[in-house]
Design a protein around this motif. Structure first.
Motif, PDB file in Angstrom:
ATOM      1  N   SER A  93       0.775  -1.355   0.141  1.00  0.00           N
ATOM      2  CA  SER A  93      -0.311   0.135  -0.332  1.00  0.00           C
ATOM      3  C   SER A  93       0.655   1.392   0.157  1.00  0.00           C
ATOM      4  N   LEU A  94       1.279   1.192   0.677  1.00  0.00           N
ATOM      5  CA  LEU A  94       2.620   2.324   0.488  1.00  0.00           C
ATOM      6  C   LEU A  94       3.143   2.639  -0.323  1.00  0.00           C
ATOM      7  N   ILE A  95       3.801   1.429  -0.907  1.00  0.00           N
ATOM      8  CA  ILE A  95       4.743   1.908  -1.887  1.00  0.00           C
ATOM      9  C   ILE A  95       4.429   2.221  -3.360  1.00  0.00           C
ATOM     10  N   GLU A  96       2.830   1.890  -3.328  1.00  0.00           N
ATOM     11  CA  GLU A  96       1.474   2.389  -4.418  1.00  0.00           C
ATOM     12  C   GLU A  96       1.166   3.643  -4.431  1.00  0.00           C
ATOM     13  N   ALA A  97       0.832   4.185  -3.104  1.00  0.00           N
ATOM     14  CA  ALA A  97       0.581   5.367  -2.790  1.00  0.00           C
ATOM     15  C   ALA A  97       1.586   6.565  -3.322  1.00  0.00           C
TER      16      ALA A  97
END
Ligand code: CTP
Ligand code: MG
Length: 241
Positions: A121-125
Motif C-alpha cells: 500500500s505504501l509503495i503504491e500510494a
C-alpha cells in the motif's frame, strides 16, 4: 491507481543499543522463533519483488551481525551507523546513487511484524501520487496533555496518527531534507520530520497496528504472538522458517 514498477532500495537503521529493552545484546539481535529480529525484518522486505537492495546501518561495535545469515544475502549491504538514528539513515543515503534508485524506503530494524500488504500500500500510494509517505495508524484512545501527572487538556484524537515505518521518499528529497535539518540542528526522529522541516509533503498511509516497534521487554512476547498469528492466518507474509 496505476504506477510504474521500479527497483527500490531500503535502508534499515540497526545501529541502536536498545537501552529501553534492557537485554544483554542490542534488541535487533534478540530471537523470535530461533531467528533474530533483524533477520525477520530483512526477510520480509527482501521478499518484496520490487525491493532490490537492502542497506543495513550497523553499530561500530556490532559483534552480532556476522553471526547471522544476512551477510550471505545477495541484496544486503552494510554501512557504519551513526550517533542518532538520523545519522544512521544518512550513512545509508550516502551510498545510494539516486539515478539507480530514485526512491528509498527506511524501515526500523526493530519492526519485524510488517505485513506485505501494508508495504504494498505504501509503495503504491507513493509511486502513484508521486509524493512520499509513511505507514501510520490512527490513534484509538482519548488523548490527554499532561503536566506533572495532572491532566491539562484533552487533545483532539481525530487528527492524530502514530508514525510507523517504512517511510518512503524520493532519494534526493530525503537526503537534502535531512542535511538541511541537521545543519539547522532540528530534532529529527523520523524521515517525515526531516521532510516537514523542509516544507515537503508526506502522505499518511493507514497500516495495521500490528506493525509494532519492539521497544520495551514486554514487546518481545507481543511480537512473537503477532508473527505466529500472521504465519498461521495470513498467506501474505513470507518467512524462512
Ligand atoms: N538506530 C540506529 N542508529 C542509532 C539509534 C537507533 O540505527 N544511533 C535504529 C535502531 O537500531 C532501531 C531504530 O533505529 O532499529 C529505531 O530506534 P529505537 O527503537 O529507539 O532503538 P534503540 O535506539 O536501539 O533503542 P533505545 O532508544 O531504547 O536505546
Ligand atoms: Mg533510540
Amino acid at each position: 491507481m496505476p504506477y510504474k514498477k521500479i527497483p527500490l532500495v531500503v535502508i534499515i537503521p540497526a545501529a541502536g543499543i536498545g537501552k529501553r529493552m534492557k537485554a544483554n545484546c542490542p534488541k535487533q539481535y534478540l530471537k523470535i522463533n530461533q531467528t533474530t529480529i533483524l533477520e525477520h525484518t530483512v526477510t520480509r522486505l527482501a521478499s518484496h519483488p520490487m525491493i532490490n537492495k537492502i542497506i543495513i546501518a550497523l553499530g561500530a561495535e556490532d559483534e552480532y551481525f556476522a553471526k547471522t545469515h544476512l551477510s550471505e544475502q545477495a541484496k544486503v549491504f552494510v554501512v557504519d551507523g551513526g550517533k542518532e538514528r538520523v545519522d544512521s539513515v544518512l550513512a545509508g543515503l550516502n551510498i545510494i546513487d539516486p539515478n539507480e534508485f530514485p526512491w528509498v524506503l527506511v524501515h526500523d530494524a526493530a519492526r519485524p511484524c510488517l505485513a506485505l500488504n501494508d508495504l504494498d500500500s505504501l509503495i503504491e500510494a507513493c509511486l502513484a501520487e508521486n509524493i512520499g509517505g509513511i505507514l501510520a495508524s490512527p490513534v484509538r484512545d482519548t488523548m490527554k496533555r499532561g503536566k506533572d501527572f495532572l491532566i491539562q487538556a484533552t487533545v483532539e484524537r481525530e487528527d492524530l496518527w502514530h508514525a510507523l515505518t517504512p517511510q518512503m521518499y524520493p532519494t534526493t528529497q530525503l537526503k537534502t531534507s535531512i542535511e538541511q535539518a541537521l545543519d539547522a540542528q532540528a530534532v529529527i526522529t523520523d524521515e517525515a520530520s526531516a521532510i516537514e522541516f523542509s516544507g515537503g509533503k508526506s502522505q499518511l498511509i493507514s497500516s495495521s497496528s500490528e506493525n509494532i516497534k519492539i521497544t520495551h521487554p514486554d514487546d518481545l512476547a507481543l511480537a512473537e504472538f503477532i508473527i505466529n498469528k500472521q504465519l498461521s492466518t495470513n498467506v501474505n507474509i513470507q518467512e524462512n522458517q
